[in-house]
Design a protein around this motif. Structure first.
Motif, PDB file in Angstrom:
ATOM      1  N   VAL A  47      44.983  -1.969 -18.034  1.00 29.38           N
ATOM      2  CA  VAL A  47      44.953  -0.997 -16.939  1.00 29.38           C
ATOM      3  C   VAL A  47      44.666   0.395 -17.483  1.00 29.38           C
ATOM      4  CG1 VAL A  47      46.364   0.145 -15.170  1.00 29.38           C
ATOM      5  CG2 VAL A  47      46.448  -2.343 -15.413  1.00 29.38           C
ATOM      6  N   ARG A  73      40.376  -5.902 -11.020  1.00 30.70           N
ATOM      7  CA  ARG A  73      41.215  -5.052 -10.165  1.00 30.70           C
ATOM      8  C   ARG A  73      41.410  -5.701  -8.798  1.00 30.70           C
ATOM      9  NH1 ARG A  73      40.614  -1.123  -6.290  1.00 30.70           N
ATOM     10  NH2 ARG A  73      42.226   0.463  -6.283  1.00 30.70           N
ATOM     11  N   ASP A  74      40.350  -6.197  -8.205  1.00 26.93           N
ATOM     12  CA  ASP A  74      40.442  -6.863  -6.902  1.00 26.93           C
ATOM     13  C   ASP A  74      41.322  -8.107  -6.971  1.00 26.93           C
ATOM     14  OD1 ASP A  74      38.874  -4.929  -5.739  1.00 26.93           O
ATOM     15  OD2 ASP A  74      37.065  -6.177  -5.662  1.00 26.93           O
ATOM     16  N   LEU A 104      43.763  -8.758  -9.071  1.00 31.57           N
ATOM     17  CA  LEU A 104      45.163  -8.353  -9.189  1.00 31.57           C
ATOM     18  C   LEU A 104      45.693  -7.798  -7.875  1.00 31.57           C
ATOM     19  CD1 LEU A 104      45.017  -6.606 -12.660  1.00 31.57           C
ATOM     20  CD2 LEU A 104      46.210  -8.734 -12.130  1.00 31.57           C
ATOM     21  N   MET A 105      44.906  -6.931  -7.247  1.00 31.88           N
ATOM     22  CA  MET A 105      45.350  -6.236  -6.053  1.00 31.88           C
ATOM     23  C   MET A 105      45.494  -7.164  -4.854  1.00 31.88           C
ATOM     24  SD  MET A 105      43.709  -2.731  -4.478  1.00 31.88           S
ATOM     25  CE  MET A 105      42.066  -3.398  -4.370  1.00 31.88           C
ATOM     26  N   TYR A 106      44.543  -8.061  -4.664  1.00 27.48           N
ATOM     27  CA  TYR A 106      44.533  -8.886  -3.456  1.00 27.48           C
ATOM     28  C   TYR A 106      45.137 -10.282  -3.630  1.00 27.48           C
ATOM     29  CZ  TYR A 106      41.487  -5.276  -1.623  1.00 27.48           C
ATOM     30  OH  TYR A 106      40.972  -4.076  -1.214  1.00 27.48           O
ATOM     31  N   ILE A 108      49.093 -10.203  -7.918  1.00 33.93           N
ATOM     32  CA  ILE A 108      50.353  -9.474  -7.788  1.00 33.93           C
ATOM     33  C   ILE A 108      51.090  -9.918  -6.532  1.00 33.93           C
ATOM     34  CG2 ILE A 108      51.371  -7.181  -7.434  1.00 33.93           C
ATOM     35  CD1 ILE A 108      49.203  -6.136  -9.370  1.00 33.93           C
ATOM     36  N   ARG A 109      50.364 -10.152  -5.453  1.00 37.12           N
ATOM     37  CA  ARG A 109      51.000 -10.639  -4.217  1.00 37.12           C
ATOM     38  C   ARG A 109      51.667 -11.990  -4.427  1.00 37.12           C
ATOM     39  NH1 ARG A 109      47.090  -9.245   0.897  1.00 37.12           N
ATOM     40  NH2 ARG A 109      47.257  -6.992   0.740  1.00 37.12           N
TER      41      ARG A 109
END
Length: 86
Positions: free
Chosen positions: A26, A35-36, A38-40, A43-44
């Motif tokens: 990071v 990034r997408d 991890l973000m979408y 991590i969820r």
């Protein structure tokens, strides 16, 4: 290089080592696809699994408490446990 998880496939990290390796990535700048992801997604999913584990632990404690009350013939204790369950 951080220690690998015992029994894991070569090149896979776990635990604190994985968190530190991700933090380094990071800090170096994430590409759009990672990034997408991890973000979408990643991590969820991790958050959901932690929430599920916390709920399961709470339920297990309540069932164990109820068993203890029943074995000890503690009627009021069993009633309190049932009230906590909602």
């Amino acid at each position: 290089m951080p220690d690998l998880v015992p029994g894991a496939a070569a090149g896979h990290l776990g635990g604190a080592e994985a968190v530190h390796a991700l933090a380094d990535r990071v800090a170096a700048g994430l590409g759009g696809d990672l990034r997408d992801h991890l973000m979408y997604f990643a991590i969820r999913v991790g958050v959901r699994r932690l929430a599920d584990a916390a709920a399961a632990e709470r339920q297990a404690r309540m069932v164990g408490s109820l068993q203890y009350d029943i074995v000890g013939n503690e009627r009021r204790g069993a009633e309190r446990t049932a009230e906590l369950a909602g």
